[in-house]
Design a protein around this motif. Structure first.
Motif, mmCIF file in Angstrom:
data_model
loop_
_atom_site.group_PDB
_atom_site.id
_atom_site.type_symbol
_atom_site.label_atom_id
_atom_site.label_comp_id
_atom_site.label_asym_id
_atom_site.label_seq_id
_atom_site.Cartn_x
_atom_site.Cartn_y
_atom_site.Cartn_z
ATOM 1 N N GLY A 144 8.639 12.294 -18.984
ATOM 2 C CA GLY A 144 9.693 11.950 -17.771
ATOM 3 C C GLY A 144 9.687 12.928 -16.587
ATOM 4 O O GLY A 144 10.577 12.834 -15.639
ATOM 5 N N ALA A 145 9.058 13.973 -16.535
ATOM 6 C CA ALA A 145 9.088 14.922 -15.490
ATOM 7 C C ALA A 145 8.645 14.278 -14.179
ATOM 8 O O ALA A 145 9.369 14.724 -13.182
ATOM 9 N N GLU A 146 7.624 13.256 -14.140
ATOM 10 C CA GLU A 146 7.171 12.605 -12.948
ATOM 11 C C GLU A 146 7.323 11.150 -13.040
ATOM 12 O O GLU A 146 6.695 10.794 -14.456
ATOM 13 N N THR A 147 7.546 10.239 -12.466
ATOM 14 C CA THR A 147 7.646 8.895 -12.581
ATOM 15 C C THR A 147 7.163 8.315 -11.193
ATOM 16 O O THR A 147 7.265 8.521 -10.010
ATOM 17 N N ALA A 148 6.201 7.110 -11.209
ATOM 18 C CA ALA A 148 5.524 6.434 -10.401
ATOM 19 C C ALA A 148 5.738 5.069 -10.421
ATOM 20 O O ALA A 148 5.768 4.623 -11.719
ATOM 21 N N TYR A 149 5.862 4.292 -9.524
ATOM 22 C CA TYR A 149 5.893 2.913 -9.711
ATOM 23 C C TYR A 149 4.780 2.095 -8.849
ATOM 24 O O TYR A 149 4.555 2.562 -7.921
ATOM 25 N N VAL A 150 4.329 0.900 -9.359
ATOM 26 C CA VAL A 150 3.247 0.108 -8.634
ATOM 27 C C VAL A 150 3.602 -1.193 -8.566
ATOM 28 O O VAL A 150 4.049 -1.678 -9.523
ATOM 29 N N ASP A 151 3.660 -1.809 -7.406
ATOM 30 C CA ASP A 151 4.046 -3.218 -7.460
ATOM 31 C C ASP A 151 2.664 -3.938 -7.679
ATOM 32 O O ASP A 151 1.661 -3.921 -7.026
ATOM 33 N N VAL A 152 2.813 -4.790 -8.671
ATOM 34 C CA VAL A 152 1.636 -5.620 -9.217
ATOM 35 C C VAL A 152 1.664 -6.988 -8.887
ATOM 36 O O VAL A 152 2.784 -7.867 -9.142
ATOM 37 N N GLU A 153 0.845 -7.666 -8.207
ATOM 38 C CA GLU A 153 0.784 -9.087 -7.821
ATOM 39 C C GLU A 153 -0.359 -9.574 -8.535
ATOM 40 O O GLU A 153 -1.408 -9.319 -8.300
ATOM 41 N N ILE A 154 0.092 -10.614 -9.613
ATOM 42 C CA ILE A 154 -1.311 -11.301 -10.030
ATOM 43 C C ILE A 154 -1.161 -12.852 -9.390
ATOM 44 O O ILE A 154 -0.275 -13.591 -9.557
ATOM 45 N N HIS A 155 -2.195 -13.060 -8.742
ATOM 46 C CA HIS A 155 -2.605 -14.379 -7.989
ATOM 47 C C HIS A 155 -3.215 -15.379 -9.223
ATOM 48 O O HIS A 155 -3.839 -14.790 -10.000
ATOM 49 N N GLU A 156 -3.139 -16.722 -8.841
ATOM 50 C CA GLU A 156 -3.817 -17.653 -9.642
ATOM 51 C C GLU A 156 -5.182 -17.376 -9.497
ATOM 52 O O GLU A 156 -5.786 -17.325 -8.353
ATOM 53 N N LEU A 157 -6.060 -17.656 -10.343
ATOM 54 C CA LEU A 157 -7.387 -17.674 -10.332
ATOM 55 C C LEU A 157 -7.817 -18.699 -9.371
ATOM 56 O O LEU A 157 -7.637 -19.935 -9.675
ATOM 57 N N ASP A 158 -8.736 -18.385 -8.293
ATOM 58 C CA ASP A 158 -9.291 -19.383 -7.737
ATOM 59 C C ASP A 158 -10.746 -19.704 -8.323
ATOM 60 O O ASP A 158 -11.715 -19.226 -8.013
#
Length: 184
Positions: free
Chosen positions: A91-105
């Motif tokens: 818990g000393a450090e926290t980071a977030y990543v916005d993940v976008e999953i697209h439909e497979l083309d």
């Protein structure tokens, strides 16, 4: 588009997390936890929205000093979006990543097939093709052998016929054996 999301820890200090703010994919992907310092524990968590479409095999990961740990995120459903939470140092450090999953083309990964592939093709023997290419490659050698045979028969006409004729037959037999092995 199967890619790798790189997360750098301990690069700028103990428990420090360095990661892109967003990540896009259309398939399962790998998280590469790259440790640039002392051994560390990293906790990975998919938020509620993202966990409905994807999953992690494990959430807590030990990464040795100056090592990389690969974690697979399995995508089951698309499209989806959410946040990946990375925590180090309990818990000393926290980071977030916005993940976008697209439909497979499907079209992007497909290979176009021409109608001519459905028709039977004439079969060319690989042996015939290799033999013809060997003839072309060895044409100077074949011409030299033929010259030797002509020279031997010419010598047979000028000199004693029996001995020269025998010599010409030996040269001809050698040329035939060489041609046989060249065309194999």
């Amino acid at each position: 588009m199967s890619e790798t999301l790189s997360i750098h820890v301990n690069r700028d200090g103990l428990h420090h997390i360095d990661v892109a703010q967003s990540f896009e994919t259309d398939d399962s992907f790998t998280i590469a936890l790259k440790n640039h310092g002392a051994p560390i524990h990293a906790h990975l968590h998919l938020d509620d929205d993202l966990s409905e479409a994807a999953s992690l095999g494990a959430t807590n990961h030990y990464v040795k000093a100056d090592d990389t740990r690969h974690v697979t995120v399995t995508v089951r459903d698309a499209p989806a979006s959410g946040k990946l939470k990375i925590v180090t140092g309990y818990g000393a450090e926290t980071a977030y990543v916005d993940v976008e999953i697209h439909e497979l083309d499907e079209q992007q990964d497909s290979i176009p097939v021409d109608e001519s592939l459905s028709k039977p093709q004439r079969r060319h023997s690989a042996r015939t093709e290799s033999a013809s290419s060997n003839v072309v490659k060895n044409l100077p050698l074949i011409l030299l052998g033929l010259f030797a045979v002509v020279l031997a028969f010419g010598a047979g006409l000028v000199v004693d016929g029996g001995v020269a004729l025998f010599g010409a037959l030996v040269v001809l037999a050698g040329l035939g054996a060489a041609a046989y092995f060249l065309l194999q």
